[in-house]
Design a protein around this motif. Sequence first.
Motif, PDB file in Angstrom:
ATOM      1  N   CYS A 122      31.726  64.371  -8.199  1.00  0.00           N
ATOM      2  CA  CYS A 122      32.900  65.240  -8.280  1.00  0.00           C
ATOM      3  C   CYS A 122      34.122  64.583  -7.647  1.00  0.00           C
ATOM      4  O   CYS A 122      35.243  64.692  -8.157  1.00  0.00           O
ATOM      5  CB  CYS A 122      32.616  66.573  -7.595  1.00  0.00           C
ATOM      6  SG  CYS A 122      31.530  67.660  -8.552  1.00  0.00           S
TER       7      CYS A 122
ATOM      8  N   TYR B 297      37.748  66.208  -9.000  1.00  0.00           N
ATOM      9  CA  TYR B 297      37.534  67.654  -9.123  1.00  0.00           C
ATOM     10  C   TYR B 297      38.345  68.373  -8.049  1.00  0.00           C
ATOM     11  O   TYR B 297      37.984  68.366  -6.880  1.00  0.00           O
ATOM     12  CB  TYR B 297      36.043  67.940  -8.976  1.00  0.00           C
ATOM     13  CG  TYR B 297      35.616  69.375  -9.137  1.00  0.00           C
ATOM     14  CD1 TYR B 297      36.278  70.244  -9.997  1.00  0.00           C
ATOM     15  CD2 TYR B 297      34.509  69.858  -8.439  1.00  0.00           C
ATOM     16  CE1 TYR B 297      35.865  71.553 -10.147  1.00  0.00           C
ATOM     17  CE2 TYR B 297      34.075  71.154  -8.589  1.00  0.00           C
ATOM     18  CZ  TYR B 297      34.754  72.004  -9.445  1.00  0.00           C
ATOM     19  OH  TYR B 297      34.342  73.311  -9.592  1.00  0.00           O
TER      20      TYR B 297
ATOM     21  N   ARG C  42      44.708  69.302 -13.950  1.00  0.00           N
ATOM     22  CA  ARG C  42      43.644  68.483 -13.374  1.00  0.00           C
ATOM     23  C   ARG C  42      42.639  69.276 -12.538  1.00  0.00           C
ATOM     24  O   ARG C  42      42.371  68.954 -11.387  1.00  0.00           O
ATOM     25  CB  ARG C  42      44.223  67.322 -12.569  1.00  0.00           C
ATOM     26  CG  ARG C  42      45.036  66.346 -13.417  1.00  0.00           C
ATOM     27  CD  ARG C  42      45.427  65.108 -12.657  1.00  0.00           C
ATOM     28  NE  ARG C  42      44.242  64.321 -12.303  1.00  0.00           N
ATOM     29  CZ  ARG C  42      43.642  63.451 -13.132  1.00  0.00           C
ATOM     30  NH1 ARG C  42      44.109  63.273 -14.348  1.00  0.00           N
ATOM     31  NH2 ARG C  42      42.591  62.773 -12.727  1.00  0.00           N
TER      32      ARG C  42
ATOM     33  N   ASN D 285      39.521  69.249 -13.410  1.00  0.00           N
ATOM     34  CA  ASN D 285      38.741  68.006 -13.322  1.00  0.00           C
ATOM     35  C   ASN D 285      39.178  67.100 -14.469  1.00  0.00           C
ATOM     36  O   ASN D 285      39.569  67.560 -15.536  1.00  0.00           O
ATOM     37  CB  ASN D 285      37.225  68.240 -13.344  1.00  0.00           C
ATOM     38  CG  ASN D 285      36.728  68.902 -14.598  1.00  0.00           C
ATOM     39  OD1 ASN D 285      37.198  68.644 -15.683  1.00  0.00           O
ATOM     40  ND2 ASN D 285      35.741  69.780 -14.462  1.00  0.00           N
TER      41      ASN D 285
END
Length: 219
Positions: free
Chosen positions: A40, A45, A204, A206
């Motif tokens: 992540c 993330y 964003r 992710n």
Amino acid sequence: MYRNMSGNEWERLNSVNIGVSVEESQEFYRTWADSYNKDCEKLGYTGPKKVATRVSELFSECERENIRILDVGAGTGLVAMELKKLGFECIHALEPSESMLLEAMKAGLYKKYFKEFLTESPTTIPAGSYDIITGCGIYGDDAHVPCEALLEMIRLIKPGGYIVLATRNELVQNNETYKHLEPLMDNIETNGKWKKVSRDVFPRFNLKKDGIMWCYQVL
């Protein structure tokens, strides 16, 4: 299979998971648990930090230590990591994957752990137990949290408490299941069970995927 994923692999994984069963979904998280946090981070993330920041805006610094939070779909504890940086201490986890919870336990991120699915049916947790529910990335292509679980979240919150949720914006626009999520949110508000505090789309969540975040106050 799920370790060391590139951005393209992550995108492909989002696609192939459509139609998986609950059992397949849980095996997926069991396999991924020990590398989930690193993956992540590598993939940018931002959802957990966005959720924690939104929660922090609801309470002064002197209040935060005693605010009771239930992190649903807690996973390995990414939201809790961010909440603790902001002064929140009384955080409980609800997560069906034992492997993901074990990773959170190793880091000592939660005061209490519930290994349960979140659905429209009542969990084992008493009503009105929390000031805040957080849920980041709990909505997925399939075998994830159903829309109707919002009603169980409301049951678990004290009057005046909050629910803060975030996911990929494309899910609520294009996914056949989650197209019904925001209409249900509006219907719940019309019925006087909660009121919308904010709805934000942000870049964003992710990779290059936009996120969407809601904050509701339970009445």
